[in-house]
Design an enzyme around this catalytic site. Structure first.
Site, mmCIF file in Angstrom:
data_model
loop_
_atom_site.group_PDB
_atom_site.id
_atom_site.type_symbol
_atom_site.label_atom_id
_atom_site.label_comp_id
_atom_site.label_asym_id
_atom_site.label_seq_id
_atom_site.Cartn_x
_atom_site.Cartn_y
_atom_site.Cartn_z
ATOM 1 N N CYS A 79 0.878 -1.184 0.000
ATOM 2 C CA CYS A 79 0.000 0.000 0.000
ATOM 3 C C CYS A 79 0.906 1.222 0.000
ATOM 4 C CB CYS A 79 -0.883 -0.023 1.246
ATOM 5 S SG CYS A 79 -1.925 1.454 1.379
ATOM 6 N N CYS A 231 -4.851 5.869 -4.817
ATOM 7 C CA CYS A 231 -4.230 4.557 -4.587
ATOM 8 C C CYS A 231 -2.752 4.724 -4.912
ATOM 9 C CB CYS A 231 -4.881 3.513 -5.503
ATOM 10 S SG CYS A 231 -4.108 1.896 -5.398
HETATM 11 N N1 LIG Z 1 -6.435 -2.285 -2.293
HETATM 12 C C1 LIG Z 1 -5.027 -2.631 -2.563
HETATM 13 C C2 LIG Z 1 -4.195 -2.401 -1.293
HETATM 14 C C3 LIG Z 1 -4.126 -0.920 -0.920
HETATM 15 C C4 LIG Z 1 -3.392 -0.158 -1.974
HETATM 16 C C5 LIG Z 1 -3.610 1.347 -1.987
HETATM 17 N N2 LIG Z 1 -4.431 1.910 -0.956
HETATM 18 C C6 LIG Z 1 -2.291 2.080 -2.083
HETATM 19 O O1 LIG Z 1 -2.157 3.207 -1.579
HETATM 20 O O2 LIG Z 1 -1.370 1.521 -2.746
HETATM 21 C C7 LIG Z 1 -4.935 -4.106 -2.958
HETATM 22 O O3 LIG Z 1 -5.755 -4.898 -2.511
HETATM 23 O O4 LIG Z 1 -3.991 -4.426 -3.708
#
Ligand SMILES: N[C@H](CCC[C@H](N)C(=O)O)C(=O)O
Length: 333
Positions: A79, A231
């Site tokens: 993340c 993200c």
């Molecule tokens: N939902 C993503 C994880 C969080 C990634 C995102 N919040 C970031 O800042 O990279 C997954 O299941 O791969």
């Protein structure tokens, strides 16, 4: 026991340092706690996109370990926005500005960066390993081992897609402003994160609008969460796809500005031999400190939590309000 509410580009998390506990939450307790506290109805402070769990590192060159639990209880390998907030937390706890954080697939370099504005601390985090291999994502598409700027008619006939893992899985398309604002992203995101023949583990789906040389706007439908304001791994993966598929506009080894509904981050994509690495630089904001008993943590009881707000969201919003208005994509509360 204190836990923090934090965000990177308004991608919100609760941060739980398990090394401060007498007895750690087991995985079932972590999932129960996460799905409850992040839910806008059952949780606190309008919920969040997940929980970031800090644990002792098991690798000697890492200062600590970070785990990522999505709002739906699924665990992700990485993340980017969250790692910046964990980096800040560890930097303050251990009084160091540059170190490595162990994550599921890699020990990643993090470092304190120049604040984005007064009261808006920033950190730089390494995003790697990168792979375009279908087996690594994974994705299934008969004639393709890699998907770089190719059509995939079964998904959306008029778009071209790039798929890569950093190491969590991302599917990216460069689109018009109209397409970015349409329902297509949500519809495709929901479809590929329900049982489907293409992405068996689900996938984070991002649509990106090219604004200018080294400037993007990225909107993401996240696996395990849904729409988020940003993200970090998605914006990083999109920056690399940008440099690879639009080399006249996206450049390696130059700072790329990535706007998102929650603000902006900077990325820098590098290619050394046949290895790619990405630097993600952005805010690491602490909006609240929460006081919760250890037993209430274990039972996911949220009735006796004491909450203290910081001044940092005010500073962050002042920073965002000075950014150029790019589109009407609303910030998710
Ligand atoms: N939902 C993503 C994880 C969080 C990634 C995102 N919040 C970031 O800042 O990279 C997954 O299941 O791969």
């Amino acid at each position: 026991m204190q836990i923090d509410k934090v965000h990177g580009s308004e991608n919100h998390f609760f941060l739980l340092d398990q090394t401060e506990l007498h007895s750690k939450l087991n995985d079932h307790e972590l999932i129960t706690f996460t799905t409850k506290i992040t839910n806008p109805q059952t949780g606190l402070l309008k919920g969040a996109d997940g929980v970031l769990v800090v644990d002792e590192a098991t690798h000697k060159d890492a200062l600590a370990q970070m785990r990522v639990i999505n709002a739906d209880g699924s665990e992700a390998s990485m993340c980017g926005n969250g790692l910046r907030t964990v980096a800040r937390y560890l930097s303050q706890k251990f009084q160091v500005d540059q170190f490595k954080v162990q994550t599921l697939n890699a020990d990643l370099q993090v470092s304190k960066a120049t604040p984005f504005a007064t009261g808006v601390p920033a950190f730089s985090v390494e995003i790697s390993p990168v792979s375009f291999d279908a087996d690594k994502l994974p994705f299934h598409r008969a004639e393709h081992r890699q998907l770089i700027n190719k059509t995939w008619p079964e998904l959306l006939p008029d778009l071209k897609f790039t798929a890569l893992s950093v190491p969590n899985p991302h599917l990216i398309s460069f689109v018009s402003a109209e397409e970015l604002a349409s329902d297509d992203l949500g519809t495709l995101g929901k479809r590929l994160n329900a049982p489907n023949p293409y992405f068996p583990d689900g996938v984070n789906v991002s649509f990106a609008q090219i604004l200018d040389k080294n400037q993007l706007f990225v909107r993401t439908y996240e696996r395990g969460v849904g729409f988020t304001n940003a993200c970090g791994t998605g914006m990083s993966a999109t920056s690399l796809a940008f440099a690879l598929t639009h080399p006249q506009q996206g450049h390696f080894d130059q700072e790329i500005t990535v706007y998102n509904p929650g603000g902006l981050v900077k990325t820098n994509v590098h290619k050394i031999a046949d290895t790619y690495t990405i630097a993600l630089i952005g805010n690491a904001t602490v909006t609240h400190h929460l006081e919760i008993s250890e037993s209430d943590l274990h039972t996911a009881t949220l009735d006796h939590v004491r909450i203290r707000e910081t001044e940092e969201e005010t500073s962050y919003l002042q920073f965002v309000n000075h950014l150029p208005k790019i589109n009407d994509i609303a910030v998710k509360a």
